[in-house]
Motif scaffolding. Sequence first.
Motif, PDB file in Angstrom:
ATOM      1  N   ILE A 296       0.845  -1.202   0.000  1.00 41.30           N
ATOM      2  CA  ILE A 296       0.000   0.000   0.000  1.00 41.30           C
ATOM      3  C   ILE A 296       0.875   1.246   0.000  1.00 41.30           C
ATOM      4  N   PHE A 297       1.901   1.261   0.859  1.00 40.71           N
ATOM      5  CA  PHE A 297       2.818   2.403   0.892  1.00 40.71           C
ATOM      6  C   PHE A 297       3.576   2.537  -0.421  1.00 40.71           C
ATOM      7  N   ASP A 298       3.957   1.406  -1.006  1.00 45.83           N
ATOM      8  CA  ASP A 298       4.650   1.438  -2.293  1.00 45.83           C
ATOM      9  C   ASP A 298       3.764   2.082  -3.363  1.00 45.83           C
ATOM     10  N   GLU A 299       2.481   1.739  -3.367  1.00 42.63           N
ATOM     11  CA  GLU A 299       1.542   2.313  -4.338  1.00 42.63           C
ATOM     12  C   GLU A 299       1.347   3.805  -4.101  1.00 42.63           C
ATOM     13  N   ILE A 300       1.252   4.207  -2.831  1.00 45.18           N
ATOM     14  CA  ILE A 300       1.117   5.635  -2.514  1.00 45.18           C
ATOM     15  C   ILE A 300       2.347   6.387  -3.017  1.00 45.18           C
ATOM     16  N   GLY A 301       3.527   5.841  -2.734  1.00 48.50           N
ATOM     17  CA  GLY A 301       4.760   6.474  -3.194  1.00 48.50           C
ATOM     18  C   GLY A 301       4.818   6.582  -4.705  1.00 48.50           C
ATOM     19  N   GLU A 302       4.436   5.523  -5.386  1.00 53.41           N
ATOM     20  CA  GLU A 302       4.434   5.532  -6.853  1.00 53.41           C
ATOM     21  C   GLU A 302       3.431   6.555  -7.385  1.00 53.41           C
ATOM     22  N   ASN A 303       2.262   6.648  -6.745  1.00 55.88           N
ATOM     23  CA  ASN A 303       1.265   7.642  -7.163  1.00 55.88           C
ATOM     24  C   ASN A 303       1.786   9.063  -6.987  1.00 55.88           C
ATOM     25  N   ILE A 304       2.479   9.315  -5.898  1.00 56.82           N
ATOM     26  CA  ILE A 304       3.050  10.645  -5.655  1.00 56.82           C
ATOM     27  C   ILE A 304       4.114  10.947  -6.703  1.00 56.82           C
ATOM     28  N   LYS A 305       4.946   9.968  -7.007  1.00 57.90           N
ATOM     29  CA  LYS A 305       5.991  10.149  -8.012  1.00 57.90           C
ATOM     30  C   LYS A 305       5.383  10.453  -9.385  1.00 57.90           C
ATOM     31  N   LEU A 306       4.347   9.696  -9.757  1.00 58.75           N
ATOM     32  CA  LEU A 306       3.686   9.925 -11.050  1.00 58.75           C
ATOM     33  C   LEU A 306       3.020  11.297 -11.087  1.00 58.75           C
ATOM     34  N   ALA A 307       2.402  11.714  -9.986  1.00 59.06           N
ATOM     35  CA  ALA A 307       1.777  13.041  -9.924  1.00 59.06           C
ATOM     36  C   ALA A 307       2.825  14.139 -10.102  1.00 59.06           C
ATOM     37  N   ARG A 308       3.986  13.959  -9.484  1.00 61.74           N
ATOM     38  CA  ARG A 308       5.067  14.941  -9.628  1.00 61.74           C
ATOM     39  C   ARG A 308       5.538  15.004 -11.075  1.00 61.74           C
ATOM     40  N   LYS A 309       5.711  13.843 -11.701  1.00 60.76           N
ATOM     41  CA  LYS A 309       6.193  13.804 -13.084  1.00 60.76           C
ATOM     42  C   LYS A 309       5.165  14.371 -14.054  1.00 60.76           C
TER      43      LYS A 309
ATOM     44  N   LYS B  30       9.390   6.148  -2.630  1.00 62.37           N
ATOM     45  CA  LYS B  30       9.654   4.708  -2.539  1.00 62.37           C
ATOM     46  C   LYS B  30       8.692   4.021  -1.574  1.00 62.37           C
ATOM     47  N   GLY B  31       7.831   4.790  -0.901  1.00 67.01           N
ATOM     48  CA  GLY B  31       6.835   4.210  -0.009  1.00 67.01           C
ATOM     49  C   GLY B  31       7.360   3.905   1.377  1.00 67.01           C
TER      50      GLY B  31
ATOM     51  N   ILE C 105       3.661  11.508   8.796  1.00 63.60           N
ATOM     52  CA  ILE C 105       2.452  11.738   7.989  1.00 63.60           C
ATOM     53  C   ILE C 105       2.324  13.217   7.596  1.00 63.60           C
ATOM     54  N   GLY C 106       2.828  14.106   8.429  1.00 61.23           N
ATOM     55  CA  GLY C 106       2.790  15.534   8.104  1.00 61.23           C
ATOM     56  C   GLY C 106       3.646  15.868   6.898  1.00 61.23           C
ATOM     57  N   ILE C 107       4.735  15.135   6.715  1.00 64.78           N
ATOM     58  CA  ILE C 107       5.587  15.361   5.552  1.00 64.78           C
ATOM     59  C   ILE C 107       4.890  14.861   4.289  1.00 64.78           C
ATOM     60  N   TYR C 108       4.211  13.716   4.398  1.00 61.66           N
ATOM     61  CA  TYR C 108       3.397  13.256   3.268  1.00 61.66           C
ATOM     62  C   TYR C 108       2.381  14.340   2.896  1.00 61.66           C
ATOM     63  N   PHE C 109       1.738  14.944   3.904  1.00 64.79           N
ATOM     64  CA  PHE C 109       0.746  15.991   3.642  1.00 64.79           C
ATOM     65  C   PHE C 109       1.383  17.181   2.931  1.00 64.79           C
ATOM     66  N   ASN C 110       2.553  17.615   3.381  1.00 64.29           N
ATOM     67  CA  ASN C 110       3.208  18.767   2.750  1.00 64.29           C
ATOM     68  C   ASN C 110       3.510  18.493   1.283  1.00 64.29           C
ATOM     69  N   VAL C 111       3.942  17.282   0.968  1.00 66.27           N
ATOM     70  CA  VAL C 111       4.227  16.928  -0.423  1.00 66.27           C
ATOM     71  C   VAL C 111       2.933  16.905  -1.232  1.00 66.27           C
ATOM     72  N   LEU C 112       1.873  16.334  -0.678  1.00 73.30           N
ATOM     73  CA  LEU C 112       0.578  16.321  -1.374  1.00 73.30           C
ATOM     74  C   LEU C 112       0.065  17.741  -1.598  1.00 73.30           C
ATOM     75  N   LYS C 113       0.301  18.616  -0.639  1.00 72.13           N
ATOM     76  CA  LYS C 113      -0.134  20.012  -0.758  1.00 72.13           C
ATOM     77  C   LYS C 113       0.598  20.690  -1.916  1.00 72.13           C
ATOM     78  N   VAL C 114       1.883  20.441  -2.054  1.00 75.88           N
ATOM     79  CA  VAL C 114       2.656  21.012  -3.159  1.00 75.88           C
ATOM     80  C   VAL C 114       2.095  20.544  -4.495  1.00 75.88           C
TER      81      VAL C 114
ATOM     82  N   PHE D 102      -5.836  13.677   0.894  1.00 72.44           N
ATOM     83  CA  PHE D 102      -5.431  13.422   2.277  1.00 72.44           C
ATOM     84  C   PHE D 102      -6.645  13.410   3.205  1.00 72.44           C
ATOM     85  N   LYS D 103      -7.637  14.248   2.895  1.00 72.81           N
ATOM     86  CA  LYS D 103      -8.845  14.310   3.728  1.00 72.81           C
ATOM     87  C   LYS D 103      -9.677  13.043   3.637  1.00 72.81           C
ATOM     88  N   ASN D 104      -9.441  12.230   2.619  1.00 78.71           N
ATOM     89  CA  ASN D 104     -10.229  11.015   2.435  1.00 78.71           C
ATOM     90  C   ASN D 104      -9.711   9.823   3.227  1.00 78.71           C
TER      91      ASN D 104
END
Length: 141
Positions: A61-74, A99-100, A106-115, A122-124
């Motif tokens: 699950i964490f690996d998928e979240i990390g991959e989704n964040i990477k794809l969103a950035r790209k 890399k998940g 969790i706050g750092i994950y939020f900051n990256v999602l906010k960017v 995150f609210k979901n």
Amino acid sequence: MIIEETQSFCQPKEKWNDFIIINQHSNPTTSLINDKITIFGGNKRQMSSKKVNLLPKYQQIFDEIGENIKLARKRRKLTTEQVSERAGVHRSTLNRIEKGDPSVAIGIYFNVLKVLSLEGDFKNIAKDDVFGRKLQDLDLL
């Protein structure tokens, strides 16, 4: 742990076998304390997290979240440097997120999602608690 700090050194107040020397005018000093790495530099102290042990299905699950964040950035054509700077984190931390790594706060994950303008996602987290609602309904009977 309580730490007593002066301008030239830092010594734990608890009974320890060693102490940490800090030179505030040079590069950060690294020391091993209780299986954690402590980095001292100027007035900043950062503690690295211990490794989080997860079952493979939960790590996936964490690996998928990390991959989704990477794809969103790209998709936004942003570099790791741009995102990490805007999120206020080190580039290596962003790489750990992509890399998940579950030990990143969790706050750092939020900051990256906010960017990435994905803070709505995150609210979901835990929003639709079907199992909890069923338990609550059973308790009302």
